[in-house]
Write an enzyme that holds these catalytic residues in place. Structure first.
Site, PDB file in Angstrom:
ATOM      1  N   LYS A   1       0.855  -1.185   0.000  1.00 22.14           N
ATOM      2  CA  LYS A   1       0.000   0.000   0.000  1.00 22.14           C
ATOM      3  C   LYS A   1       0.891   1.236   0.000  1.00 22.14           C
ATOM      4  O   LYS A   1       2.050   1.213   0.439  1.00 22.14           O
ATOM      5  CB  LYS A   1      -0.936   0.012   1.211  1.00 22.14           C
ATOM      6  CG  LYS A   1      -0.256  -0.012   2.593  1.00 22.14           C
ATOM      7  CD  LYS A   1       0.208   1.325   3.110  1.00 22.14           C
ATOM      8  CE  LYS A   1       0.836   1.205   4.509  1.00 22.14           C
ATOM      9  NZ  LYS A   1       1.570   2.440   4.912  1.00 22.14           N
TER      10      LYS A   1
ATOM     11  N   GLY B   1       3.606  -1.466   4.220  1.00 20.33           N
ATOM     12  CA  GLY B   1       2.650  -2.366   4.862  1.00 20.33           C
ATOM     13  C   GLY B   1       2.894  -3.827   4.596  1.00 20.33           C
ATOM     14  O   GLY B   1       1.976  -4.646   4.732  1.00 20.33           O
TER      15      GLY B   1
ATOM     16  N   ASP C   1      -2.626  -1.678  10.597  1.00 26.58           N
ATOM     17  CA  ASP C   1      -2.790  -1.684   9.141  1.00 26.58           C
ATOM     18  C   ASP C   1      -3.440  -2.961   8.616  1.00 26.58           C
ATOM     19  O   ASP C   1      -3.901  -2.992   7.467  1.00 26.58           O
ATOM     20  CB  ASP C   1      -1.435  -1.517   8.445  1.00 26.58           C
ATOM     21  CG  ASP C   1      -0.910  -0.093   8.506  1.00 26.58           C
ATOM     22  OD1 ASP C   1      -1.658   0.797   8.958  1.00 26.58           O
ATOM     23  OD2 ASP C   1       0.248   0.126   8.103  1.00 26.58           O
TER      24      ASP C   1
ATOM     25  N   GLY D   1       4.460  -6.440   6.113  1.00 29.34           N
ATOM     26  CA  GLY D   1       4.151  -7.419   7.152  1.00 29.34           C
ATOM     27  C   GLY D   1       2.671  -7.506   7.432  1.00 29.34           C
ATOM     28  O   GLY D   1       2.113  -8.602   7.612  1.00 29.34           O
TER      29      GLY D   1
ATOM     30  N   GLY E   1      10.412  -2.260   6.934  1.00 29.94           N
ATOM     31  CA  GLY E   1      10.687  -0.884   7.335  1.00 29.94           C
ATOM     32  C   GLY E   1      10.582   0.087   6.185  1.00 29.94           C
ATOM     33  O   GLY E   1      11.206   1.139   6.191  1.00 29.94           O
ATOM     34  N   GLY E   2       9.750  -0.242   5.202  1.00 26.72           N
ATOM     35  CA  GLY E   2       9.632   0.603   4.017  1.00 26.72           C
ATOM     36  C   GLY E   2       8.381   1.455   3.969  1.00 26.72           C
ATOM     37  O   GLY E   2       8.215   2.265   3.059  1.00 26.72           O
TER      38      GLY E   2
END
Length: 286
Positions: free
Chosen positions: A13, A102, A138, A104, A98-99
């Protein structure tokens, strides 16, 4: 009953904007955002077993099996429904950790959708969303299955129409931990709330991300990526970082931007989606 599903997509996302409106007594931040699905995905393979055990079949660097959101999601569904079946799960990662994409949370949502189908546990969409919230704010969005105007801590969702376009995404090569951004004293936490009707579809990409200035301060590589991509349009960070994106009208325009990059960042293109691809995948299966 189908005993396995392969190549189950877990799409990324983008946050077309992200405002921090306040903070709850429990420490969670009150947010507003528009979540946009794109066709860049992780993929999950799931196979039913009869022994009740849930296992991941492949190694993911930096993610121990017991803390992996796909394992936690599967165990949560199993415990919630009393299902006695197990599963072998294989996760094919392409989304960076860590981008701000979303990844994970999307992996967890796809796991819940796939195993709810395979185990025949019968939860409806709303029940899955309530369960998913226990895994992260999320996760309900990905179970919602379409682009959304989000409020609360991200779990209050309304469907929204967004522009059909392509995106160029830059991975600056740094891992931005969400707690570091939300815990920073420099973070603005008092942006005035807006209404969904304030946003004509063609203006979504013009709105700001309140987390961006903090991420740029703490991680200068994010700032450099934004400055470079801003040559080609309205570039901003997604989520709490570190990925940076810019909307373009078509795929050839995206290709031209990517060809101009000569540095060390990873760049890729993605098309906007209206509906989560797992919805169609499950609806078309027996």
């Amino acid at each position: 009953m189908t005993l396995s599903l392969t190549r189950c997509p877990a799409p990324a996302k983008l946050n077309l904007f992200l405002h921090v409106n306040g903070r709850r007594p429990d420490g969670y931040h009150i947010l507003q955002s528009v979540f946009q699905l794109i066709d860049r995905c992780d993929y999950l393979d799931a196979e039913v077993t009869n022994d009740g055990h849930i296992r991941r079949t492949n190694d993911i660097p930096g993610v121990p099996e017991d803390s992996d959101l796909i394992i936690r999601a599967a165990r949560l569904l199993q415990q919630h429904t009393g299902c006695e079946l197990g599963a072998l799960l294989t996760l094919h990662k392409s989304l960076p950790m860590g981008g701000g994409l979303g990844g994970g949370s999307s992996d967890a949502a796809t796991t819940l959708m796939a195993l709810n189908h395979l185990w025949n546990t019968g939860l409806n969409q709303q029940q899955l969303m309530q369960l998913g919230l226990q895994l992260g704010a999320d996760v309900p969005f990905f179970l919602f299955g379409q682009n959304a105007f989000a409020e609360g801590i991200g779990e209050e969702l309304q469907p929204v129409e967004t522009p059909e376009c392509w995106y160029v995404v830059v991975e600056p090569g740094v891992h931005v931990p969400t707690p570091a951004i939300f815990g920073a004293p420099q973070l603005t936490r008092d942006t005035k709330p807006v209404k969904i009707t304030d946003f004509p579809a063609d203006e979504f990409v013009k709105w700001k991300n309140d987390l961006q200035s903090v991420a740029c301060l703490l991680y200068p590589e994010v700032d450099r990526a934004i400055q470079w991509l801003s040559q080609f349009g309205s570039a901003k960070m997604t989520g709490s970082g570190a990925c940076v994106f810019c909307a373009v009208s078509d795929e050839p325009e995206a290709d031209k931007i990517i060809e101009k990059h000569e540095g060390q960042w990873k760049l890729w293109k993605a098309k906007s989606l209206n509906i989560h691809p797992m919805m169609k995948k499950l609806q078309t299966r027996d």
